[in-house]
Write an enzyme that holds these catalytic residues in place. Sequence first.
Site, PDB file in Angstrom:
ATOM      1  CG  HIS A 275     -19.994 -22.152  -5.081  1.00 50.10           C
ATOM      2  ND1 HIS A 275     -19.759 -21.553  -6.252  1.00 50.10           N
ATOM      3  CD2 HIS A 275     -21.193 -21.880  -5.003  1.00 50.10           C
ATOM      4  CE1 HIS A 275     -20.696 -21.224  -6.788  1.00 50.10           C
ATOM      5  NE2 HIS A 275     -21.882 -21.334  -6.063  1.00 50.10           N
TER       6      HIS A 275
ATOM      7  NE  ARG B  66     -31.215 -22.439  -2.586  1.00 50.52           N
ATOM      8  CZ  ARG B  66     -30.370 -21.813  -3.367  1.00 50.52           C
ATOM      9  NH1 ARG B  66     -29.773 -20.670  -3.444  1.00 50.52           N
ATOM     10  NH2 ARG B  66     -30.435 -22.456  -4.692  1.00 50.52           N
TER      11      ARG B  66
ATOM     12  CG  ASP C  47     -22.552 -17.901  -6.870  1.00 46.82           C
ATOM     13  OD1 ASP C  47     -22.083 -18.286  -7.938  1.00 46.82           O
ATOM     14  OD2 ASP C  47     -23.412 -18.911  -6.369  1.00 46.82           O
TER      15      ASP C  47
ATOM     16  CG  ASP D 272     -23.369 -23.407  -7.808  1.00 51.45           C
ATOM     17  OD1 ASP D 272     -23.880 -22.977  -6.805  1.00 51.45           O
ATOM     18  OD2 ASP D 272     -23.600 -23.420  -8.971  1.00 51.45           O
TER      19      ASP D 272
END
Length: 428
Positions: free
Chosen positions: A56, A60, A150, A303
Site C-alpha cells: 500500500h 503519485r 483506495d 499507506d
Amino acid sequence: MSKILIRGAKVLGGEVQDVLIDGETIAAVAAGLSAEGARVIEADGQILLPGLVDLHTHLREPGREDSETVLTGTQAAARGGYTSVFAMANTFPVADTAGVVEQVWRLGREHGYCDVQPIGAVTVGLEGKQLAELGAMHDSAAGVTVFSDDGKCVDDAVIMRRALEYVKAFGGVVAQHAQEPRLTEGAQMNEGVVSAELGLGGWPAVAEESIIARDVLLAEHVGSRVHICHLSTAGSVEIVRWAKSRGIDVTAEVTPHHLLLTDELVRSYNPVYKVNPPLRTEADVLALREALADGTIDIVATDHAPHPHEDKDCEWAAAAMGMVGLETALSVVQHTMVDSGLMNWADVAERMSFKPARIGGADDHGRPVSAGEPANLTLVDPAYRGPVNPAGFASRSRNTPYEGRELPGRVTHTFLRGRATVADGKLA
C-alpha cells in the site's frame, strides 16, 4: 556482477551466519563462508531480512509529481528496506486502464530502486459507478492482480460484489478502503472524547466496521478474496477474526502510524496528524498490536501518502489527509512490536515480506533467505537509536508525524536482485 559476502548477520534474527550473493542470487548461507574477490560487508550481528514488500504505497505519478514521483518514492522505499512496492491507483489520470498501469510499471523498471507493481482501480475514475477494465489491466504487461479505489470506498454493494466475482476468475484480490461515506461526511478525526472536546467532526469506528462486515460476507458469498486496507479499530479486528474463523478468504493490513499514534495528538491541531482513517484511541492501538502479533491482522503496510508543504502547512480543516511512511515503517514496527516483546524478527519478516508478497502475487519477493533464492535482502542495525529528521528523507515530501521523535533501528543495506540500492544507509 561481482560477488558480495555479508559476514556475521543474524538471519531473521536467529543464528549468526554468512550470506554469499553471486549475481542476482543467494549462492550460500552458512557460517564461516569465504569467497575470493567478493566485496565483504561486515554485518556485526545486524538483522538480515528478506527485502520488505509494501502492499500500500502512493507514488503519485502520473499527475502529482509535486508530491512524489516513481523515482523518489522508490528511493524512499529502498531507504526503508523495501525491494517491492504496490502503487495505489489514485493518480491523475487514475490507473483504471491498461495504459496507465503499464506506464507506472515501466517507470519502476527504469529507475530500478525497487520493483513497482501497480494496483488497478476497481471503478472508472474511482467514482464507484462502473467497473474499470480489470481484465485488461490483469492481461497487460503490468499483470495487475490487486485492485483498489483506495482513498475512496467502494460503497455500492452491487459494484463490490461484481468486482469480487470478476477478479475471482484470475485469482485477483479487491483491497477495500473501508469508509461508509454517509457516516463520515465532514469528519475530521476519530469520533470520541477528544473530537467532542475539540469541536471537530467525528469519524465513527462503525463507518469502517460496517463496510468490513458487509465485504467479508460478500467475499464468502462469492468465494473470492478481499483485503482490508489500513484497519484501524478494535471492532474491525473482531470482525476480521470472526470472518477468518468461518474460513472466509480475508486478509487485513495495519499501518505503522496506527500501531503507535493516538487521537490525543490531534489536540495540537497539527495537520501532520490528519490521516485517513484517523488516528484512533489507545485501546484501539493496543488491540491492533495484539491482532498483528496473533496473525488476525496479516501484514504491515505503510499507506505512504506524500503531500507537498502547502497541502499540510495550513489550518486543520483545509489540510490534506496522509503521512509519509516508507522510510520509518521498520523502525516503528521494531519499537511497537519487537522491542515490546510482542513479535520477533522472524515475525517481522512474515508480516512485512512473506505475507504481503503472497497476497499481492510478488513471486520474486518474500522468499526465504536461502541458497538459490533471489538476492532481495535488507540488513538492519537494531541497536541504532536516533531522532527522525525528514530533511534527510529520499521522499519528495516531508509530512511525517515522527519528526524529532527518537526511533530504533536503521536500514544499512538493501539489495535488489544482488545489487545494492542502499549501502551504509545511503542510496547507492
